[in-house]
Design an enzyme around this catalytic site. Structure first.
Site, short mmCIF file in Angstrom:
data_model
loop_
_atom_site.label_atom_id
_atom_site.label_comp_id
_atom_site.label_asym_id
_atom_site.label_seq_id
_atom_site.Cartn_x
_atom_site.Cartn_y
_atom_site.Cartn_z
N ARG A 56 0.84 -1.21 0.00
CA ARG A 56 0.00 0.00 0.00
C ARG A 56 0.86 1.24 0.00
O ARG A 56 1.94 1.28 0.59
CB ARG A 56 -0.96 0.00 1.18
N GLU A 104 -0.96 2.81 12.22
CA GLU A 104 -0.82 3.03 10.79
C GLU A 104 -0.79 4.51 10.42
O GLU A 104 -0.50 4.86 9.28
CB GLU A 104 -1.98 2.35 10.04
N TYR A 262 -7.49 -5.10 10.14
CA TYR A 262 -7.13 -4.98 8.74
C TYR A 262 -7.43 -6.31 8.04
O TYR A 262 -7.64 -7.34 8.71
CB TYR A 262 -5.66 -4.59 8.56
N ASP A 280 -4.85 -5.49 14.50
CA ASP A 280 -3.60 -4.73 14.48
C ASP A 280 -3.28 -4.22 15.88
O ASP A 280 -2.93 -3.06 16.07
CB ASP A 280 -3.68 -3.58 13.48
N CYS A 325 1.96 -14.43 13.62
CA CYS A 325 3.19 -13.88 13.03
C CYS A 325 3.88 -13.05 14.09
O CYS A 325 3.25 -12.21 14.75
CB CYS A 325 2.86 -13.02 11.81
N TRP A 359 7.07 -3.14 9.93
CA TRP A 359 6.43 -3.91 8.88
C TRP A 359 7.04 -3.49 7.54
O TRP A 359 6.89 -2.36 7.11
CB TRP A 359 4.93 -3.66 8.88
N LYS A 362 6.20 -4.61 2.03
CA LYS A 362 6.06 -3.84 0.79
C LYS A 362 7.40 -3.32 0.28
O LYS A 362 7.51 -2.92 -0.88
CB LYS A 362 5.10 -2.67 1.02
#
Length: 398
Positions: A56, A104, A262, A280, A325, A359, A362
């Site tokens: 994203r 976020e 999410y 989250d 995770c 994180w 991406k």
């Protein structure tokens, strides 16, 4: 395969996506590289657990939006190496209470950052979100944005593509089940000890994910971090034609429920016919990776299931599969990713490059490029100034 005692230009510690990407970029410069993985490659015990991640562009900071944009050519390069789709483009939906600031960021700040970087997006009302994206019963004050370049990352295929390249490269050696138990320095070279023997290199890249402190303590320093054992659940679709984008909802906490959730669309590489939804937040952060479990926290799953029941359509109400995770998060305020050299009090610190916390799915192909640049050139053309610790948050061990 190289024998123990062999000399390398660079040893990469950590064989997850970031470590494999670093070796990939080093190999293109014909740098003799060794990748050491403490478990097996493609394991489910670290921050690469699971097979999907969100790509994203929305972030609350201009520099993060820019960095995601800069990652796209590197994703395209990686895609050219495999027929398997690495990013399933479904768009990114951010929505919720416009006043909420979360892990976020904030919707309004993200809109400003997207605008500053000339990234197109669509603004949405609560009614728009319910009509177009299958959510329901949203508070009327909720707003949102949709950015069409968002995607689901096939993380397993991404790792496999990098692994295959490195396996075929004459300049890369990969060893798994090789936890690092010692790092010594002699004559400006590093001697890295593992159960497979001791290997020697001029440079180190440390990318062991949430296990970073188990490696850097061997160099007599420590990084302040906390650890989340994050829970995900997979809900069976009751309407075969329904599809969701990747999404994140911004809401205020309710009691111990962080109230941030999410989700992902259905993808053919991970439980086809199911939608993944995750919390989250964690109710009980960990103080050490050794505390992780493969069993999700039942309260976190229950909060998520209630949100699915209240606000999503076309799904069974009870998840059929779950996963966890492990992720390390920096305790440094406003510091998600850490990309830096070792602190100056460590001998030969400019030859020790570190990626830790946050994180970064991406950024996998771009971070590999950045870490390889730092290892070989001592600098990178990409702006990583925001990811430096300033070396004041690393602590020397007594």
């Amino acid at each position: 395969m190289e024998n123990a005692g062999a000399n390398f230009d660079v040893i990469v510690i950590g064989g997850g996506p970031i470590g494999l990407s670093t070796a990939f970029h080093l190999s293109k410069r014909n740098i003799k590289t060794l990748v050491l993985e403490q478990f097996t490659f493609f394991n489910q015990l670290g921050s690469s657990a699971g097979v999907s991640r969100q790509f994203r562009i929305p972030y609350p900071e201009d520099y993060m939006v820019k960095l995601v944009k800069q990652s796209i050519p590197f994703w395209d390069e990686l895609q050219s190496l495999t027929p398997t789709l690495l990013r399933d483009k479904v768009g990114t939906l951010w929505f919720g209470d416009p006043a909420v600031h979360s892990t976020e960021g904030n919707i309004g700040q993200a809109e400003k950052a997207l605008t500053a970087e000339n990234v197109p997006y669509t603004t949405l009302t609560a009614a728009d979100i319910e009509r177009e994206y299958h959510f329901k019963n949203l508070p009327t004050n909720y707003t949102g944005l949709f950015q069409a370049d968002g995607a689901s990352i096939n993380l397993e295929a991404t790792q496999q593509t990098l692994y295959n390249w490195n396996l075929a490269s004459p300049s890369v050696t990969m060893r798994d089940e090789a936890p690092v138990t010692g790092i010594a320095q002699r004559q400006n070279k590093f001697e890295v000890t593992t159960p497979l023997g001791t290997f020697v290199s001029e440079k180190l890249v440390l990318a062991p994910g949430p296990y970073v402190n188990s490696v850097i303590h061997l160099l007599n320093f420590h990084l302040a971090a906390t650890y989340w054992n994050m829970a995900s659940a997979f809900y069976k679709k009751t309407k075969p034609d329904i599809q969701y984008p990747t999404w994140f909802v911004f809401q205020n906490p309710v009691g111990e429920n962080g109230n941030q959730f999410y989700g992902f669309p259905e993808v053919d590489w991970n439980y086809p016919g199911y939608i993944r939804v995750a919390s989250d937040f964690v109710i009980q952060p960990l103080t050490s990776p050794e505390q992780r479990t493969l069993v999700p926290n039942p309260k976190e799953l229950a909060f998520t299931a209630q949100w699915v029941k209240d606000h999503m359509t076309g799904l069974e109400l009870v998840p059929e599969f779950t996963s966890t995770c492990l992720v390390a998060l920096s305790k440094i305020p406003n510091k998600e990713l850490i990309v830096d050299f070792a602190p100056p009090y460590v001998p030969n610190y400019k030859n020790i490059v570190i990626y830790a916390t946050g994180w970064a799915g991406k950024f996998v192909p771009l971070l590999g490029k950045i870490l390889s640049d730092l290892a070989i050139d001592g600098h990178t053309p990409f702006d990583i100034s925001h990811f430096s610790t300033g070396n004041i948050y690393f602590k020397a061990l007594k």
